[in-house]
Motif scaffolding. Structure first.
Motif, mmCIF file in Angstrom:
data_model
loop_
_atom_site.group_PDB
_atom_site.id
_atom_site.type_symbol
_atom_site.label_atom_id
_atom_site.label_comp_id
_atom_site.label_asym_id
_atom_site.label_seq_id
_atom_site.Cartn_x
_atom_site.Cartn_y
_atom_site.Cartn_z
ATOM 1 N N GLY A 23 41.483 62.313 28.813
ATOM 2 C CA GLY A 23 40.884 63.398 28.034
ATOM 3 C C GLY A 23 39.597 63.076 27.402
ATOM 4 N N LEU A 24 39.539 61.877 27.153
ATOM 5 C CA LEU A 24 38.146 61.138 26.733
ATOM 6 C C LEU A 24 37.065 61.082 27.649
ATOM 7 N N THR A 25 37.334 60.997 28.684
ATOM 8 C CA THR A 25 36.163 60.992 29.850
ATOM 9 C C THR A 25 35.882 62.335 30.078
ATOM 10 N N LYS A 26 36.432 63.336 29.848
ATOM 11 C CA LYS A 26 36.265 64.614 30.266
ATOM 12 C C LYS A 26 35.395 65.321 29.011
ATOM 13 N N ASP A 27 34.277 66.248 29.510
ATOM 14 C CA ASP A 27 33.515 66.882 28.845
ATOM 15 C C ASP A 27 34.163 68.250 28.490
ATOM 16 N N PRO A 28 34.572 68.631 27.340
ATOM 17 C CA PRO A 28 35.367 69.934 27.042
ATOM 18 C C PRO A 28 34.204 71.172 27.198
ATOM 19 N N ARG A 29 32.775 70.833 27.258
ATOM 20 C CA ARG A 29 31.987 72.013 27.312
ATOM 21 C C ARG A 29 31.886 72.351 28.842
ATOM 22 N N LYS A 30 32.337 71.588 29.816
ATOM 23 C CA LYS A 30 32.185 71.752 31.188
ATOM 24 C C LYS A 30 33.256 72.444 31.554
ATOM 25 N N VAL A 31 33.222 73.809 31.487
ATOM 26 C CA VAL A 31 34.461 74.572 32.002
ATOM 27 C C VAL A 31 34.139 75.104 33.202
ATOM 28 N N PRO A 32 35.228 74.823 34.260
ATOM 29 C CA PRO A 32 35.134 75.123 35.530
ATOM 30 C C PRO A 32 34.510 76.715 35.738
ATOM 31 N N SER A 33 33.533 77.004 36.620
ATOM 32 C CA SER A 33 33.087 78.380 36.650
ATOM 33 C C SER A 33 33.790 78.925 37.677
ATOM 34 N N PRO A 34 34.347 80.546 37.438
ATOM 35 C CA PRO A 34 35.049 81.198 38.440
ATOM 36 C C PRO A 34 34.165 81.687 39.306
ATOM 37 N N PHE A 35 32.787 81.383 39.557
ATOM 38 C CA PHE A 35 31.814 82.281 40.060
ATOM 39 C C PHE A 35 31.528 81.324 41.432
ATOM 40 N N ILE A 36 32.041 79.961 41.594
ATOM 41 C CA ILE A 36 31.712 79.273 42.745
ATOM 42 C C ILE A 36 32.336 79.963 43.835
ATOM 43 N N GLY A 37 31.800 80.411 44.875
ATOM 44 C CA GLY A 37 32.319 80.963 46.345
ATOM 45 C C GLY A 37 32.261 82.291 46.242
ATOM 46 N N LYS A 38 31.715 82.880 45.069
ATOM 47 C CA LYS A 38 31.679 84.211 45.049
ATOM 48 C C LYS A 38 30.118 84.827 45.137
#
Lengths: 176, 162
Positions: A23-38
Motif C-alpha cells: 500500500g505504501l508503494t502505490k500512489d493513490p492519485r494514480k487511478v487506473p483510467s477506464p479509457f485505455i483501449g477505448k
C-alpha cells in the motif's frame, strides 16, 4: 505443535506487513483510467490561438498523437514542459494541447514564456472536454493511436523515465 | 439560563460559518438539489480523494455537481448519471464499488477475517476445555511420613534462602 502457537501470529503479522508495504508503494492519485483501449471521446472546441478555428480529435485520424492537458495555473505542468519541448524538437509525435480551464490571455502568455511544443492547443475554457476525458489533475497525457483509440494515459508530469520506458517504446510500436 | 442563551447565540452566529460555501449555480428546484445531494454523496472527488463530490469544494467537484444538475434536468436516471461518472473516472469514483475480480478481496476480505478469527477463537477455547484439570490430591500415608521426617530434620537442613 508448540511452535505453531507462535508461528501463526507471526505469519499473520508478516502477511499484514506485506499488504501495508504494498500500500505504501502505490500512489493513490494514480487511478487506473477506464479509457485505455477505448476511442478518444469526440469533441469540437475552439483553438487557443485562433478563436475561429476549431479542433476535433477526428482531424488527427491516421496519426499517432498525444493529447496533453495543461494550464497556466498548473504548477507541475512547468515540470514536464521542457520534456514536451524536447519531444517536439525531436519530432517524435504531434502533441495537441488541451488548455484546461484557463484564460486565453494567461495561456498564450505562458506559452510565450515556457515555449510552445504543441501543434495546436484546444481551448477547454469550461472544462467540459476535461470531464469527458476523466481529467482530475493536470497535467495528464493521453497517447492516441491512428484509429483514434486511447492507448495510454499518463497522470501527472511526464518524467524522463516515463518517456524512455513507456511512451517512446509504445509510440514506436504504434507507428510500426 | 444565561449559559443557554449564550450557547444559542453562539450557535446562531456560527451558522453562516458552518454553512458550506456552495457554488452559485444552485438549482431552483429543491427536489433536484436533494437528488443531486443523494447522488453526489456516493461519488468520490478525485482531486481530494477522501471527500465526496457533494462535500468537496475543489473546482472539479463543483463542475461535476453542475454536470449532475444538468443531467437531472435532462431527465437522466440516477443509474445513468452513475454510469456517466464510472465511464470517465472508473469504479474508483464510486464509494460503493461493484463486486468484481478486482474488488473481490475488498468485499470479501473483512468477512473472511472475521469468520477466520472466530473459528480460531472457537478452536482455541475448545482445546483449552479438554485439557485435564490439575488438582491437588490428599497426600497418602507414605507421603505423610516423608513429610514428617523432613520436618524433624529441619534443624539440620540448610535453610532455604528467601
Amino acid at each position: 505443535m508448540k511452535a505453531l502457537k507462535y508461528l501463526v501470529p507471526l505469519g499473520i503479522f508478516v502477511v499484514l506487513v506485506v499488504f501495508l508495504a504494498m500500500g505504501l508503494t502505490k500512489d493513490p492519485r494514480k487511478v487506473p483510467s477506464p479509457f485505455i483501449g477505448k476511442s478518444a471521446p469526440a469533441f469540437s472546441i475552439p483553438q487557443l490561438h485562433d478563436e475561429k478555428a476549431v479542433f476535433s480529435p477526428e482531424q488527427m485520424k491516421g496519426k499517432v498523437w498525444m493529447l496533453n492537458v495543461w494550464a497556466s495555473w498548473c504548477v507541475s505542468c512547468r515540470v514536464e514542459h521542457p520534456i514536451l519541448n524536447d519531444m517536439n524538437r525531436r519530432g517524435i509525435v504531434p502533441i495537441v494541447g488541451l488548455n484546461y480551464k484557463d484564460a486565453r490571455a494567461d495561456a498564450t502568455k505562458w506559452l510565450q514564456q515556457h515555449g510552445d511544443p504543441y501543434a495546436l492547443s484546444a481551448w477547454d475554457f469550461d472544462g467540459k472536454v476535461g470531464i469527458d476525458y476523466g481529467v482530475y489533475g493536470a497535467p495528464e497525457t493521453f497517447l492516441i493511436d491512428k484509429q483514434g483509440v486511447i492507448r495510454y494515459k499518463h497522470i501527472g508530469p511526464v518524467t524522463p523515465e516515463a518517456l524512455e520506458k513507456t511512451l517512446l517504446p509504445l509510440i514506436k510500436q504504434l507507428n510500426g | 439560563m444565561k449559559r443557554l442563551l449564550a450557547l444559542a447565540l453562539a450557535a446562531a452566529l456560527s451558522a453562516p460559518v458552518l454553512a458550506k460555501i456552495e457554488d452559485k449555480s444552485v438549482a431552483a428546484d429543491p427536489a433536484v438539489e436533494r437528488r443531486l445531494k443523494e447522488i453526489s454523496d456516493e461519488l468520490r472527488c478525485l482531486v481530494c480523494q477522501n471527500q465526496t463530490i457533494s462535500d468537496s469544494d475543489a473546482p472539479l467537484a463543483v463542475d461535476l455537481r453542475t454536470q449532475i444538475r444538468k443531467m437531472i434536468d435532462a431527465g437522466k436516471s440516477d443509474e445513468e448519471i452513475r454510469a456517466y461518472m464510472v465511464d470517465r473516472y472508473g469504479d474508483f469514483v464510486l464509494y460503493r464499488p461493484p463486486f468484481n475480480a478486482v474488488t473481490a478481496l475488498l468485499w470479501v476480505g473483512p468477512g473472511v477475517l472475521v469468520v477466520g478469527g472466530l473459528a480460531g477463537l472457537v478452536i482455541m477455547l475448545r482445546r483449552r476445555k479438554v485439557q485435564p484439570e490439575v488438582t491437588a490430591s490428599a497426600p497418602d500415608a507414605g507421603k505423610l511420613k516423608e513429610i514428617a521426617s523432613l520436618l524433624e530434620s529441619e534443624g539440620d537442613a540448610p535453610t532455604p534462602r528467601r
